[in-house]
Motif scaffolding. Structure first.
Motif, PDB file in Angstrom:
ATOM      1  N   SER A  95       0.735   1.470  -6.803  1.00  0.00           N
ATOM      2  CA  SER A  95       2.327   1.698  -6.589  1.00  0.00           C
ATOM      3  C   SER A  95       2.433   2.580  -5.517  1.00  0.00           C
ATOM      4  CB  SER A  95       2.669   2.199  -8.040  1.00  0.00           C
ATOM      5  OG  SER A  95       1.847   3.354  -8.338  1.00  0.00           O
ATOM      6  N   GLN A  96       1.439   3.890  -5.269  1.00  0.00           N
ATOM      7  CA  GLN A  96       1.867   4.766  -4.393  1.00  0.00           C
ATOM      8  C   GLN A  96       1.822   4.342  -2.787  1.00  0.00           C
ATOM      9  OE1 GLN A  96      -0.657   5.008  -6.530  1.00  0.00           O
ATOM     10  NE2 GLN A  96      -0.281   6.706  -7.881  1.00  0.00           N
ATOM     11  N   THR A  97       0.978   3.408  -2.430  1.00  0.00           N
ATOM     12  CA  THR A  97       0.944   2.723  -1.305  1.00  0.00           C
ATOM     13  C   THR A  97       2.098   1.814  -1.097  1.00  0.00           C
ATOM     14  OG1 THR A  97      -1.435   2.714  -1.218  1.00  0.00           O
ATOM     15  CG2 THR A  97      -0.384   1.281   0.341  1.00  0.00           C
ATOM     16  N   ILE A  98       2.521   1.006  -2.153  1.00  0.00           N
ATOM     17  CA  ILE A  98       3.836   0.230  -1.968  1.00  0.00           C
ATOM     18  C   ILE A  98       4.801   0.924  -1.890  1.00  0.00           C
ATOM     19  CG2 ILE A  98       5.359  -1.345  -3.374  1.00  0.00           C
ATOM     20  CD1 ILE A  98       2.545  -2.446  -4.563  1.00  0.00           C
TER      21      ILE A  98
ATOM     22  N   GLY B  15      -7.595  -2.279   1.699  1.00  0.00           N
ATOM     23  CA  GLY B  15      -7.234  -3.591   0.965  1.00  0.00           C
ATOM     24  C   GLY B  15      -6.972  -3.254  -0.699  1.00  0.00           C
ATOM     25  N   ILE B  16      -8.081  -2.559  -1.171  1.00  0.00           N
ATOM     26  CA  ILE B  16      -7.866  -2.300  -2.784  1.00  0.00           C
ATOM     27  C   ILE B  16      -6.592  -1.254  -2.541  1.00  0.00           C
ATOM     28  CG2 ILE B  16      -8.903  -0.941  -4.545  1.00  0.00           C
ATOM     29  CD1 ILE B  16     -11.710  -1.950  -3.492  1.00  0.00           C
ATOM     30  N   SER B  17      -6.308  -0.354  -1.923  1.00  0.00           N
ATOM     31  CA  SER B  17      -5.163   0.719  -2.046  1.00  0.00           C
ATOM     32  C   SER B  17      -3.918  -0.025  -1.808  1.00  0.00           C
ATOM     33  CB  SER B  17      -5.314   1.761  -0.904  1.00  0.00           C
ATOM     34  OG  SER B  17      -4.992   1.260   0.169  1.00  0.00           O
ATOM     35  N   HIS B  18      -3.886  -1.360  -1.221  1.00  0.00           N
ATOM     36  CA  HIS B  18      -2.417  -1.882  -1.224  1.00  0.00           C
ATOM     37  C   HIS B  18      -2.021  -2.663  -2.419  1.00  0.00           C
ATOM     38  CE1 HIS B  18      -3.070  -1.187   2.963  1.00  0.00           C
ATOM     39  NE2 HIS B  18      -2.241  -1.958   3.436  1.00  0.00           N
ATOM     40  N   PHE B  19      -2.901  -2.379  -3.500  1.00  0.00           N
ATOM     41  CA  PHE B  19      -2.160  -2.833  -4.839  1.00  0.00           C
ATOM     42  C   PHE B  19      -1.681  -1.746  -5.594  1.00  0.00           C
ATOM     43  CE2 PHE B  19      -5.075  -6.002  -3.489  1.00  0.00           C
ATOM     44  CZ  PHE B  19      -4.429  -7.113  -3.536  1.00  0.00           C
TER      45      PHE B  19
ATOM     46  N   PHE C 106      10.627  -5.841   1.473  1.00  0.00           N
ATOM     47  CA  PHE C 106       9.732  -6.563   0.285  1.00  0.00           C
ATOM     48  C   PHE C 106       8.542  -5.911   0.383  1.00  0.00           C
ATOM     49  CE2 PHE C 106      12.721  -9.487   2.575  1.00  0.00           C
ATOM     50  CZ  PHE C 106      13.548  -9.731   1.430  1.00  0.00           C
ATOM     51  N   ALA C 107       8.321  -4.647   0.184  1.00  0.00           N
ATOM     52  CA  ALA C 107       7.177  -3.912   0.220  1.00  0.00           C
ATOM     53  C   ALA C 107       6.258  -4.493  -1.090  1.00  0.00           C
ATOM     54  CB  ALA C 107       7.284  -2.494   0.278  1.00  0.00           C
TER      55      ALA C 107
END
Length: 135
Positions: A26-29, A20-24, A39-40
């Motif tokens: 820029s690399q994950t997006i 969940g933290i990693s979903h914020f 709409f990533a």
């Protein structure tokens, strides 16, 4: 025995806290966008919120069934969209996607078990048990 329930909730949920933290980031997006997620920039952080809230509810024992529902909402689309092993021709990538797909499927099963089970035996957060006195 109650501590086993708490340990299980912690072990089940820690991945969703980290994820969940990693979903914020820029690399994950950017990775999700490269995989065709529309709409990533909105959906990836939104899924991170689902994961974090769901994990928090499960860990604390406060409404863990609702937390498991949020984990289901987080995992189901990600499993299909991000790990389509059936479309991969490279044997190594096929194996990686296959493993990740079925890892997620097993976690979906764990969430279903939480939904169908009794309330948390040892909640980290206790609900208010005071009752109003009426005259």
């Amino acid at each position: 025995m109650n501590y086993i329930n708490l340990a299980g909730r912690l072990l089940f949920s820690i991945l969703f806290v980290i994820s969940g933290i990693s979903h914020f980031s820029s690399q994950t997006i950017a990775f999700a966008a490269s995989q065709g997620v529309l709409f990533a920039n909105i959906l990836v952080p939104a899924s991170g919120i689902l994961a974090l809230i769901g994990a928090g509810l499960i860990i604390t024992g406060y409404k863990p069934k609702w937390g498991a529902v949020l984990i289901l909402l987080f995992l189901a689309p990600i499993t299909v969209a991000m790990h389509p092993f059936w479309t991969v021709s490279d044997p190594i990538m096929y194996q990686m996607q296959f493993i990740n797909f079925f890892k997620n499927v097993s976690m979906l099963g764990g969430a279903l078990i939480i939904i169908s089970s009794a309330p948390a035996a040892i909640p980290v957060v206790r609900r208010n048990t005071f009752k109003a006195v009426t005259a």
